[in-house]
Design an enzyme around this catalytic site. Structure first.
Site, PDB file in Angstrom:
ATOM      1  N   TRP A  19       0.849  -1.344  -0.345  1.00 62.23           N
ATOM      2  CA  TRP A  19       0.563  -0.127  -0.337  1.00 62.23           C
ATOM      3  C   TRP A  19       0.827   1.118   0.217  1.00 62.23           C
ATOM      4  CZ3 TRP A  19      -3.717   0.942  -2.224  1.00 62.23           C
ATOM      5  CH2 TRP A  19      -5.587  -0.026  -1.364  1.00 62.23           C
ATOM      6  N   HIS A  24      -1.256   2.949   3.547  1.00 56.75           N
ATOM      7  CA  HIS A  24      -0.805   2.998   5.811  1.00 56.75           C
ATOM      8  C   HIS A  24      -0.820   3.694   6.188  1.00 56.75           C
ATOM      9  CE1 HIS A  24      -0.311  -1.522   4.993  1.00 56.75           C
ATOM     10  NE2 HIS A  24       0.753  -1.296   3.292  1.00 56.75           N
ATOM     11  N   ASP A  63       6.910  -3.285   6.723  1.00 53.89           N
ATOM     12  CA  ASP A  63       7.780  -3.663   5.495  1.00 53.89           C
ATOM     13  C   ASP A  63       8.229  -2.899   5.410  1.00 53.89           C
ATOM     14  OD1 ASP A  63       5.552  -4.354   3.789  1.00 53.89           O
ATOM     15  OD2 ASP A  63       4.919  -2.280   3.912  1.00 53.89           O
ATOM     16  N   ARG A  66      10.081  -6.601   8.012  1.00 48.02           N
ATOM     17  CA  ARG A  66       9.978  -8.040   6.948  1.00 48.02           C
ATOM     18  C   ARG A  66      11.478  -8.606   5.889  1.00 48.02           C
ATOM     19  NH1 ARG A  66       6.005  -7.383   2.458  1.00 48.02           N
ATOM     20  NH2 ARG A  66       6.955  -9.469   1.328  1.00 48.02           N
ATOM     21  N   HIS A  78       2.029 -10.695   5.105  1.00 48.72           N
ATOM     22  CA  HIS A  78       1.771  -9.406   4.565  1.00 48.72           C
ATOM     23  C   HIS A  78       0.310  -9.517   3.622  1.00 48.72           C
ATOM     24  CE1 HIS A  78       4.265  -6.788   5.927  1.00 48.72           C
ATOM     25  NE2 HIS A  78       5.207  -7.742   6.148  1.00 48.72           N
ATOM     26  N   HIS A 134      -0.882  -2.337  10.884  1.00 47.44           N
ATOM     27  CA  HIS A 134      -0.232  -2.587   9.007  1.00 47.44           C
ATOM     28  C   HIS A 134      -0.728  -2.899   7.958  1.00 47.44           C
ATOM     29  CE1 HIS A 134       2.894  -2.913   5.614  1.00 47.44           C
ATOM     30  NE2 HIS A 134       2.984  -3.842   5.920  1.00 47.44           N
ATOM     31  N   ASP A 138      -2.997  -3.592   4.517  1.00 48.99           N
ATOM     32  CA  ASP A 138      -2.953  -4.952   3.733  1.00 48.99           C
ATOM     33  C   ASP A 138      -4.048  -5.363   3.062  1.00 48.99           C
ATOM     34  OD1 ASP A 138       0.335  -4.253   3.659  1.00 48.99           O
ATOM     35  OD2 ASP A 138       0.660  -5.716   4.945  1.00 48.99           O
ATOM     36  N   HIS A 144      -3.445  -7.997  -2.544  1.00 49.33           N
ATOM     37  CA  HIS A 144      -2.622  -8.896  -1.110  1.00 49.33           C
ATOM     38  C   HIS A 144      -3.684 -10.087  -1.179  1.00 49.33           C
ATOM     39  CE1 HIS A 144       0.471  -6.671   0.361  1.00 49.33           C
ATOM     40  NE2 HIS A 144       0.185  -5.580  -0.621  1.00 49.33           N
ATOM     41  N   HIS A 167       0.848  -4.430  -9.483  1.00 48.25           N
ATOM     42  CA  HIS A 167       0.774  -4.733  -7.454  1.00 48.25           C
ATOM     43  C   HIS A 167       1.765  -3.340  -7.421  1.00 48.25           C
ATOM     44  CE1 HIS A 167       0.743  -6.837  -3.526  1.00 48.25           C
ATOM     45  NE2 HIS A 167       1.282  -6.018  -2.874  1.00 48.25           N
ATOM     46  N   ASP A 171      -0.605  -0.275  -4.622  1.00 44.42           N
ATOM     47  CA  ASP A 171       0.032   0.019  -3.664  1.00 44.42           C
ATOM     48  C   ASP A 171       1.230   1.109  -3.365  1.00 44.42           C
ATOM     49  OD1 ASP A 171      -0.141  -2.625  -2.732  1.00 44.42           O
ATOM     50  OD2 ASP A 171       2.571  -3.121  -2.480  1.00 44.42           O
TER      51      ASP A 171
END
Ligand SMILES: *[C@@H]1O[C@H](CO)[C@@H](O)[C@H](O)[C@H]1NC(C)=O
Ligand SMILES: [Zn+2]
Length: 335
Positions: A19, A24, A63, A66, A78, A134, A138, A144, A167, A171
């Site tokens: 996103w 977010h 994000d 990870r 996610h 978060h 997502d 997602h 994607h 986002d």
């Protein structure tokens, strides 16, 4: 204490985040607007941040985390890998799509339990809240809730002449095209616009449906409803003519114009749901505290590792093997 950690995480990845930071942080500002005062106090205490940006400041932490060695385990949290054939069939099936019990639905359930714990460390409770902020974002991004080509990460497109993928466009490119920036103040501005729509505009009549059946004690069911809701847009809006025409397509302006209202809608939903979710958690935490202080027996906490959320193991599918082979990351593009 946490700022150095956040900084460390930020250097680990630049550029597109799920996103994107704009999406977010907008979800976070919408939630901060709607939460009860008691919820705000509860969250600010856990996050050790009394600024008005207390939720936005942690909205993209997951994000970054990870991509650290400590946080690598959380990469599959996610998303959920729904297997669709747009425009004809879209649906989410937990047993089929929540690979090895590790997906955004299971993660929301896990961290909803953990943030209420009295036995975990402050750091673990803090992380649990960051993850919730978060992942409730997502899960509203349709890609997602999609396995095809790694949630569209492998569908190359251009956006206004720039090479990207489907994607990442959802986002980041589409939200940033709409708002014209990605700073915290851009997120606050977008949040303010969406709050007006929720209070007295185009979302007023539907907001109740966004949170209907919301139950923090049945987090998996609530999160499945949100995943199913977002996944339906894969058939109706993301790929209304199937996947084929999207490869190498230029998304601006025609595709953009067809989807941008859905992007705004999903951001608004994510923020409003996050507020109600946190309100419910904070209220339950407060009532447990009152009972404990009165000497009442409060039910024993179980499953702080979320192990009961993991369904029985089954052989890896081709998609799962592919995800595993690339370590769940997708080059510069996160999923
Ligand atoms: C729940 O979260 C903890 C801490 O991040 C993690 O170690 C555990 O594997 C998670 N459980 C599930 C089922 O995701
Ligand atoms: Zn994410």
């Amino acid at each position: 204490m946490f700022s150095s950690l956040a900084l460390l995480g930020l250097t680990a990845i630049q550029g597109a985040n799920a996103w994107g930071s704009l999406g977010h942080e907008t979800v976070a500002y919408i939630a901060s607007h709607y939460v009860e005062t008691a919820t705000k106090n509860w969250a600010q205490d856990i996050l050790d941040d009394t600024s008005k940006d207390y939720l936005a400041n942690v909205a993209t932490w997951a994000d970054s985390y990870r991509y650290t060695s400590a946080g690598k385990f959380s990469a599959p949290y996610h998303f959920i890998d729904a297997q669709d054939d747009p425009p004809n069939s879209c649906n989410v099936d937990y047993d089929r799509d929540c690979t090895g019990g590790k997906c955004v639905v299971a993660a929301i359930a896990n961290y909803t339990t953990r943030v209420q714990s009295n036995s975990l460390s402050d750091t673990q409770v803090n992380y649990a809240l960051r993850f919730i902020v978060h992942f409730l974002g997502d899960i509203t991004q349709p890609l997602h809730d999609e396995s095809y080509d790694l949630g569209g990460n492998d569908i190359d497109v251009t956006f206004n002449g720039d090479d990207t993928n489907l994607h990442a466009s959802w986002d980041t490119s589409i939200p940033e095209q709409l708002i014209g920036g990605y700073s915290l103040s851009d997120a606050q501005d977008w949040a303010n616009d969406l709050i007006k729509e929720i209070d007295s505009g185009s979302y007023e009549s539907q907001k109740a449906s966004w949170v209907s059946g919301l139950d923090i004690n049945d987090a998996k069911d609530s999160a499945m409803a949100w995943a199913t809701d977002a996944n339906a847009f894969v058939c109706s809006v993301v790929a209304p003519n199937g996947w084929d025409g999207l490869e190498n397509a230029e998304l601006y302006p025609d595709y953009y114009n067809g989807v941008v209202d859905t992007v705004s809608l999903q951001i608004a939903k994510g923020g409003y749901r996050l507020a109600k979710w946190l309100d419910a958690i904070a209220a339950q935490a407060a009532s447990k505290k009152v009972k404990r202080e009165a000497g009442d027996v409060v039910e024993v906490e179980e499953d702080l590792n979320g192990d009961s959320l993991i369904p029985a193991r089954r052989p890896l599918t081709a998609i799962e093997r592919r995800r595993a082979a690339i370590g769940f990351g997708c080059g510069d593009h996160t999923h």
